[in-house]
Design a protein around this motif. Structure first.
Motif, PDB file in Angstrom:
ATOM      1  N   ARG A  18       0.831  -1.200   0.000  1.00  0.00           N
ATOM      2  CA  ARG A  18       0.000   0.000   0.000  1.00  0.00           C
ATOM      3  C   ARG A  18       0.870   1.256   0.000  1.00  0.00           C
ATOM      4  NH1 ARG A  18      -3.995   1.334   4.938  1.00  0.00           N
ATOM      5  NH2 ARG A  18      -4.947  -0.640   4.322  1.00  0.00           N
ATOM      6  N   MET A  19       1.956   1.240   0.796  1.00  0.00           N
ATOM      7  CA  MET A  19       2.837   2.415   0.830  1.00  0.00           C
ATOM      8  C   MET A  19       3.457   2.684  -0.537  1.00  0.00           C
ATOM      9  SD  MET A  19       4.812   2.315   4.506  1.00  0.00           S
ATOM     10  CE  MET A  19       5.077   0.563   4.630  1.00  0.00           C
ATOM     11  N   ASP A  20       3.903   1.624  -1.187  1.00  0.00           N
ATOM     12  CA  ASP A  20       4.471   1.804  -2.526  1.00  0.00           C
ATOM     13  C   ASP A  20       3.427   2.373  -3.489  1.00  0.00           C
ATOM     14  OD1 ASP A  20       6.980   0.936  -1.816  1.00  0.00           O
ATOM     15  OD2 ASP A  20       6.723  -1.096  -2.594  1.00  0.00           O
ATOM     16  N   ALA A  21       2.183   1.918  -3.347  1.00  0.00           N
ATOM     17  CA  ALA A  21       1.134   2.335  -4.281  1.00  0.00           C
ATOM     18  C   ALA A  21       0.749   3.795  -4.117  1.00  0.00           C
ATOM     19  CB  ALA A  21      -0.095   1.451  -4.093  1.00  0.00           C
ATOM     20  N   ILE A  22       0.812   4.324  -2.876  1.00  0.00           N
ATOM     21  CA  ILE A  22       0.379   5.708  -2.644  1.00  0.00           C
ATOM     22  C   ILE A  22       1.543   6.679  -2.560  1.00  0.00           C
ATOM     23  CG2 ILE A  22      -1.699   4.914  -1.456  1.00  0.00           C
ATOM     24  CD1 ILE A  22      -0.384   5.734   1.194  1.00  0.00           C
ATOM     25  N   ASN A  23       2.745   6.234  -2.936  1.00  0.00           N
ATOM     26  CA  ASN A  23       3.951   7.074  -2.851  1.00  0.00           C
ATOM     27  C   ASN A  23       3.934   8.132  -3.965  1.00  0.00           C
ATOM     28  OD1 ASN A  23       7.470   6.361  -3.503  1.00  0.00           O
ATOM     29  ND2 ASN A  23       6.531   8.157  -2.626  1.00  0.00           N
ATOM     30  N   VAL A  24       3.561   9.363  -3.608  1.00  0.00           N
ATOM     31  CA  VAL A  24       3.556  10.447  -4.602  1.00  0.00           C
ATOM     32  C   VAL A  24       4.460  11.606  -4.210  1.00  0.00           C
ATOM     33  CG1 VAL A  24       1.231   9.895  -5.370  1.00  0.00           C
ATOM     34  CG2 VAL A  24       1.544  11.593  -3.563  1.00  0.00           C
ATOM     35  N   PHE A  25       4.990  11.610  -2.974  1.00  0.00           N
ATOM     36  CA  PHE A  25       5.808  12.729  -2.529  1.00  0.00           C
ATOM     37  C   PHE A  25       7.038  12.198  -1.800  1.00  0.00           C
ATOM     38  CE2 PHE A  25       7.201  15.904   0.514  1.00  0.00           C
ATOM     39  CZ  PHE A  25       7.253  17.041  -0.253  1.00  0.00           C
ATOM     40  N   PRO A  26       8.234  12.805  -2.001  1.00  0.00           N
ATOM     41  CA  PRO A  26       8.515  13.953  -2.868  1.00  0.00           C
ATOM     42  C   PRO A  26       8.613  13.593  -4.351  1.00  0.00           C
ATOM     43  CG  PRO A  26      10.513  13.245  -1.788  1.00  0.00           C
ATOM     44  CD  PRO A  26       9.412  12.415  -1.200  1.00  0.00           C
ATOM     45  N   VAL A  27       8.813  12.292  -4.650  1.00  0.00           N
ATOM     46  CA  VAL A  27       8.860  11.821  -6.031  1.00  0.00           C
ATOM     47  C   VAL A  27       8.002  10.574  -6.115  1.00  0.00           C
ATOM     48  CG1 VAL A  27      10.299  10.885  -7.874  1.00  0.00           C
ATOM     49  CG2 VAL A  27      11.169  12.746  -6.448  1.00  0.00           C
ATOM     50  N   ALA A  28       7.198  10.500  -7.147  1.00  0.00           N
ATOM     51  CA  ALA A  28       6.300   9.345  -7.298  1.00  0.00           C
ATOM     52  C   ALA A  28       7.051   8.168  -7.898  1.00  0.00           C
ATOM     53  CB  ALA A  28       5.121   9.736  -8.178  1.00  0.00           C
ATOM     54  N   ASP A  29       7.966   7.595  -7.102  1.00  0.00           N
ATOM     55  CA  ASP A  29       8.764   6.492  -7.618  1.00  0.00           C
ATOM     56  C   ASP A  29       8.353   5.145  -7.030  1.00  0.00           C
ATOM     57  OD1 ASP A  29       9.645   7.299  -5.167  1.00  0.00           O
ATOM     58  OD2 ASP A  29      11.769   7.391  -5.682  1.00  0.00           O
ATOM     59  N   GLY A  30       7.274   5.122  -6.235  1.00  0.00           N
ATOM     60  CA  GLY A  30       6.671   3.863  -5.820  1.00  0.00           C
ATOM     61  C   GLY A  30       7.547   2.942  -5.011  1.00  0.00           C
ATOM     62  N   ASP A  31       8.412   3.494  -4.129  1.00  0.00           N
ATOM     63  CA  ASP A  31       9.292   2.600  -3.369  1.00  0.00           C
ATOM     64  C   ASP A  31       9.381   2.936  -1.883  1.00  0.00           C
ATOM     65  OD1 ASP A  31      10.737   4.940  -3.438  1.00  0.00           O
ATOM     66  OD2 ASP A  31      12.514   4.092  -4.383  1.00  0.00           O
ATOM     67  N   THR A  32       8.496   3.811  -1.381  1.00  0.00           N
ATOM     68  CA  THR A  32       8.594   4.203   0.024  1.00  0.00           C
ATOM     69  C   THR A  32       8.408   3.001   0.947  1.00  0.00           C
ATOM     70  OG1 THR A  32       7.930   6.494  -0.310  1.00  0.00           O
ATOM     71  CG2 THR A  32       7.495   5.557   1.843  1.00  0.00           C
ATOM     72  N   GLY A  33       7.425   2.157   0.664  1.00  0.00           N
ATOM     73  CA  GLY A  33       7.213   0.986   1.503  1.00  0.00           C
ATOM     74  C   GLY A  33       8.402   0.052   1.477  1.00  0.00           C
ATOM     75  N   THR A  34       8.915  -0.206   0.295  1.00  0.00           N
ATOM     76  CA  THR A  34      10.085  -1.075   0.171  1.00  0.00           C
ATOM     77  C   THR A  34      11.269  -0.506   0.927  1.00  0.00           C
ATOM     78  OG1 THR A  34       9.314  -1.818  -1.994  1.00  0.00           O
ATOM     79  CG2 THR A  34      11.639  -2.169  -1.473  1.00  0.00           C
TER      80      THR A  34
END
Length: 564
Positions: free
Chosen positions: A27-43
């Motif tokens: 879910r974190m990867d999917a909603i990662n839009v800030f500061p860059v929408a690179d889809g890896d915050t959860g990872t």
């Protein structure tokens, strides 16, 4: 009343926190839009916390809670991934400091009875609020330009609640639910902050580890379960979000640069922060006691690494290509590109090296690189023409001189504007360029190739032997015209009269710090037998060190020296 925040509670937290992050990772990867929408915050958060958990001492060697958190914080610093991972590492370090301060105060007290579990704030002498406040403060301090509506906001809310005797888990959820109202990028995408969700999961796990009931679902009104809309409203391409980054002209942060930095000088870290700040955004520097973790988003990855080289010893350098405005979630227009994407160059990958002599030029050509004489590289147009002439879609640029880095950065930016993916490898001398070229592999991903070449260049110390053209002041004293100068890392270290002696002394100084390979690039004006004499010196004085010799035929220096 919560259980004490001791080493046992930290172990329970590690187990619960790891499982909670894993459950929320997708879910974190999917909603990662800030500061860059690179889809890896959860990872990134999962991997960073996994590294922290792995550092806990085995059962039987039980540390204090502060010692456990200190070990976790250092391991998280070493294994930090991305912007969120770097902030989490600093948050853990702050928690450890808070608990250490707590222990110091208790040890210095008069032994007042606080009961079995301490005061009502949660644990002996309020250990929990102390740890959470210190963690939040450390996280804020690590970020160059803190932005509200992020995991920083969640950290502060949890600390406020703990200090007031409230429930930090509920406070974290409420702060998370409010993040879209505090950060426009989240509101446009219809999501909460991904890093904030991760920290909320960890804080909820911590509250559970202390024996407290935790909210099973976010309170009413939270958007924690929301999904990002397919195509959010636009913001100008390359613009820095309000309150984030430095006041500067819009730029395109193409690379995420991360590295560990060894330096015993805190002032060097402050200078590094000042130097990196104008280069990009998402700047986070955390650490202490001689080791720091550096994270920044920049357009010129080479300049970011170069800044680290000036501050100390950077290593574990990672450079990752960030999604462009068209690639990311925040598109230039709903569901379609704002303008046609430029056609890239013909294809493949190339290296362009700036070289000071024809011998080096031939060597670089033999290795497959395009070359440009150093005298011509002072012109941006000449560098750009050399990049274009390769016909490659991806180009690594080796300036091979500190003074050429600014013009190389401008040429690379112009190349990127023309559709060529171009990165500047921060080589400050020709021998660093040779080291970088030796590890270049076109079949690797571009960002991996850039990282490998940058690491090889950074691991190469460089020296030079030249003849003074006029009287001048140097770091080694006053030299006269005709004196032989020995330079180490760009600074004059020796002044002498004989080239062979100065070269031997310079090489000895460079090898004093260790080395495995010596590279000698002989200039056109070098005395006969110089290379042979130096090879003999290395064989007899530094066992197990190899030497390679190249005829560089450069006229600016009698000898260039590299030590890897």
């Amino acid at each position: 009343m919560p259980l004490p925040l001791d080493a046992t509670a930290v172990r329970r937290w590690c187990a619960l926190g790891r499982e909670s992050l894993r459950a929320h990772c997708a879910r974190m990867d999917a909603i990662n839009v800030f500061p860059v929408a690179d889809g890896d915050t959860g990872t990134n958060l999962c991997l960073t916390f996994e590294a922290a958990v792995a550092a806990l001492p085995a059962n039987g060697a039980e540390p204090t809670a502060a010692e456990a958190l200190r070990a976790m914080a250092r391991a998280a610093l070493l294994g930090a991934r991305g912007n969120s991972g770097t902030i989490l590492a600093e948050y853990l370090r702050g928690m450890a400091h808070g608990l250490a301060d707590e222990v110091d105060e208790v040890d210095g007290a008069d032994g007042a009875d606080e009961g079995e579990h301490g005061d009502a704030a949660g644990g002996p002498s309020g250990a929990l609020p102390r740890a959470l406040r210190s963690g939040a403060s450390a996280a804020y301090a690590a970020v160059a330009h803190p932005v509200e509506g992020t995991m920083l906001t969640v950290a502060a809310a949890a600390a406020d609640a703990a200090e007031a005797g409230g429930d930090p888990a509920v406070a974290a959820y409420e702060a998370l639910a409010a993040t879209p109202g505090r950060l426009a990028a989240l509101a446009r995408a219809g999501v909460v902050d991904a890093g904030g969700l991760g920290l909320t999961a960890l804080l909820t796990a911590l509250w559970a580890a202390l024996g407290e009931r935790v909210p099973q679902e976010p309170p009413a009104g939270t958007a924690a379960g929301a999904s990002p809309v397919p195509c959010p409203a636009p913001r100008p391409a390359g613009a820095v979000p309000p309150g984030h980054g430095s006041p500067q002209a819009p730029f395109h942060p193409e690379f995420e640069v991360m590295y560990l930095l060894e330096t015993g000088d805190p002032k060097a870290v402050d200078a590094l922060r000042d130097r990196l700040d104008p280069l990009g955004d998402s700047l986070v520097i955390g650490g202490g006691e001689g080791l720091w973790s550096v994270h920044v988003h920049v357009a010129d990855a080479g300049a970011a690494v170069e800044a680290g080289l000036a501050a100390g010893h950077p290593y574990r350098i990672r450079i990752t290509h960030l999604p462009s405005a068209q690639e990311g979630t925040e598109s230039a227009a709903p569901c379609e590109a704002a303008e046609p994407v430029r056609e890239p160059a013909a294809g493949g990958r190339a290296v362009v090296a700036v070289v000071p002599g024809e011998g080096l030029a031939a060597l670089c050509r033999q290795a497959g690189a395009g070359v440009l004489p150093a005298a011509e590289a002072v012109q941006q147009d000449a560098l750009l023409a050399a990049v274009r002439a390769t016909g490659a879609a991806e180009v690594a640029l080796l300036p091979n001189g500190t003074e050429l880095h600014p013009v190389a950065a401008r040429a690379a930016e112009a190349a990127r504007a023309a559709g060529i993916r171009c990165a500047v490898i921060p080589t400050r001398a020709a021998v660093q360029g040779l080291a970088a070229l030796a590890v270049h592999q076109p079949e690797r991903r571009f960002d991996e190739d850039v990282v490998t070449m940058t690491s090889a260049a950074g691991a190469t110390r460089y020296g030079e032997v030249t003849v003074a053209e006029r009287q001048s002041w140097t770091t080694a004293g006053v030299c006269q015209a005709g004196d032989v100068l020995g330079l180490v890392e760009g600074d004059v270290a020796l002044i002498g009269s004989e080239t062979a002696q100065v070269a031997t002394d310079v090489l000895g100084r460079m090898l004093a710090a260790g080395g495995e390979l010596v590279t000698l690039v002989v200039g056109a004006e070098a005395p006969a037998g110089l290379a042979a004499a130096l090879e003999q010196y290395v064989r007899t004085s530094h066992l197990a060190v190899d030497t390679v010799v190249y005829e560089g035929r450069q006229r600016e220096a009698q000898l260039l020296i590299g030590v890897e």
